[in-house]
Design a protein around this motif. Sequence first.
Motif, PDB file in Angstrom:
ATOM      1  N   LEU A 133       5.576  30.584 -59.926  1.00 50.15           N
ATOM      2  CA  LEU A 133       5.979  29.205 -59.619  1.00 50.15           C
ATOM      3  C   LEU A 133       5.315  28.243 -60.604  1.00 50.15           C
ATOM      4  O   LEU A 133       5.931  27.257 -61.036  1.00 50.15           O
TER       5      LEU A 133
ATOM      6  N   GLU B 114      10.933  25.980 -57.463  1.00 52.55           N
ATOM      7  CA  GLU B 114      10.864  27.050 -56.467  1.00 52.55           C
ATOM      8  C   GLU B 114      12.212  27.762 -56.311  1.00 52.55           C
ATOM      9  O   GLU B 114      12.264  28.986 -56.220  1.00 52.55           O
TER      10      GLU B 114
ATOM     11  N   LYS C 234       1.211  27.665 -54.922  1.00 51.87           N
ATOM     12  CA  LYS C 234       1.682  28.448 -53.776  1.00 51.87           C
ATOM     13  C   LYS C 234       3.082  27.981 -53.389  1.00 51.87           C
ATOM     14  O   LYS C 234       3.313  26.779 -53.195  1.00 51.87           O
ATOM     15  N   PRO C 235       3.994  28.907 -53.317  1.00 54.21           N
ATOM     16  CA  PRO C 235       5.350  28.502 -52.906  1.00 54.21           C
ATOM     17  C   PRO C 235       5.356  28.056 -51.447  1.00 54.21           C
ATOM     18  O   PRO C 235       4.445  28.379 -50.690  1.00 54.21           O
ATOM     19  N   SER C 236       6.405  27.371 -51.064  1.00 50.69           N
ATOM     20  CA  SER C 236       6.519  26.886 -49.679  1.00 50.69           C
ATOM     21  C   SER C 236       6.702  28.075 -48.728  1.00 50.69           C
ATOM     22  O   SER C 236       7.068  29.181 -49.136  1.00 50.69           O
TER      23      SER C 236
ATOM     24  N   ALA D 219      10.029  29.957 -48.607  1.00 49.24           N
ATOM     25  CA  ALA D 219      10.566  30.513 -49.853  1.00 49.24           C
ATOM     26  C   ALA D 219      10.861  32.000 -49.717  1.00 49.24           C
ATOM     27  O   ALA D 219      11.921  32.478 -50.121  1.00 49.24           O
ATOM     28  N   TRP D 220       9.899  32.731 -49.111  1.00 49.09           N
ATOM     29  CA  TRP D 220      10.118  34.166 -48.953  1.00 49.09           C
ATOM     30  C   TRP D 220      11.314  34.436 -48.027  1.00 49.09           C
ATOM     31  O   TRP D 220      12.104  35.347 -48.277  1.00 49.09           O
TER      32      TRP D 220
END
Lengths: 186, 232
Positions: free
Chosen positions: A37, A51, B20-22, B25-26
């Motif tokens: 990211l 994202e 860190k992705p939200s 996201a996963w």
Amino acid sequence: MKVINLHQKENQTIQLAVEGNRQAQQKIYSQFSPKMLSVCRQYIKDIHQAEDVMITAFMKVFVNLKNFEQKGSFEGWIRRIMVNECISFIRVQKKVKYLDDEVYFEENFNPIESQFSVENIQFLIDGLPDGYKMVFNLYAIEGYKHHEIASMLGINEGTSKSQLSHARKMLQQQINTFKKHNNGTE
Amino acid sequence: MEPNKLEKLFAEKLESREIKPSEGAWDRLDAMLTVVEKPKPKRKFGWLYFAASVVGLLLIGTVFFNQKDSVVVDPSNKIVIGNSIAPKELKAASSDPLNGELNDGETKDSALAQKAIVKNSQIPASNKESLVTNNNQNQVAEVSISNQKTEQKSILSTTNAVSVDELLVSVENPSKSEKQSNQKPSIEVNANNLLSQVDGELELTFREKVINKVNKNYQTVKVALSNRNNQE
């Protein structure tokens, strides 16, 4: 020994992920997503768009995971996919204009030590137009050569060089203003 | 044109950076992966469904054909066909050939008699002897003919007696068979209607079968009860 064990573990998880094991895929995702990211954020200013691009790139990672030859670095492989996805995203989103004036500016960067935080650096990069930004990122951060950048972006090698010098000049100006601003406040 | 110091610093700093992705996201990636992966198991299940549907259709088909067979090979229907054909045969056997024989015999006899008469009338008076002889011969012939006639009559009477019985039977039976044949077509129409209405739905046929059976049993019980009450 630890490194070897880690490598074997990574290979195992990759193998499982190739077979479609969701837990293994999630493991890979959670291991690499923060860094990836960050990579996407280098190219794309909007964090949400970055994202989205990262998720799409991870999709491609898992779909093409069976094609990954376990010779090179897994992270490097993922990173290449990320960078390519970012480039194609910027291309689709906006028509990038490359000013091909063949004028190379002199480089007179002054080393500024660790005065800049990552946020400052990102801010500076964000200020660059997309064309400059891509070439700068690919050359200065990712370490690609000009002919590689040229083939990646579908431009001439000369254009890549001129884009880089433009980007450098622009960054220099920004850094100067940044310095002045900082000096002014101090 | 090599990356300068500042750029190296940039690269270092950016390399060490992690964003860190939200949280979702996963989940989004998970959903996308399931969308991509789904087609394969779907196809497998599709084949299974296809095979199951084929088997099901075959089963339904066999059940239906068996039903049709049972309807066609209904013993009552056979009887109807037998009865409807039998009277005709009886009629034909009793009336036509015997009557024909009867008529033939009569006509032959009458023809012989006429011939004899004609012979008698045509014979000239002068030939009286011959006439006599002829008469004698005619008498003999007549006697023989009369004998034949009586024999035939006796035969006819016997055949007539048989034919009368048979005719009675045939007269009695056709009325029954007609009634039956009147009833049967309606039943057949019902079956066809049922088949066409059901059109592959076994449940309905079973339901209707059950309903019909219950109805029939109820009717028989009702009739039996009413009969017993009447007798008492």
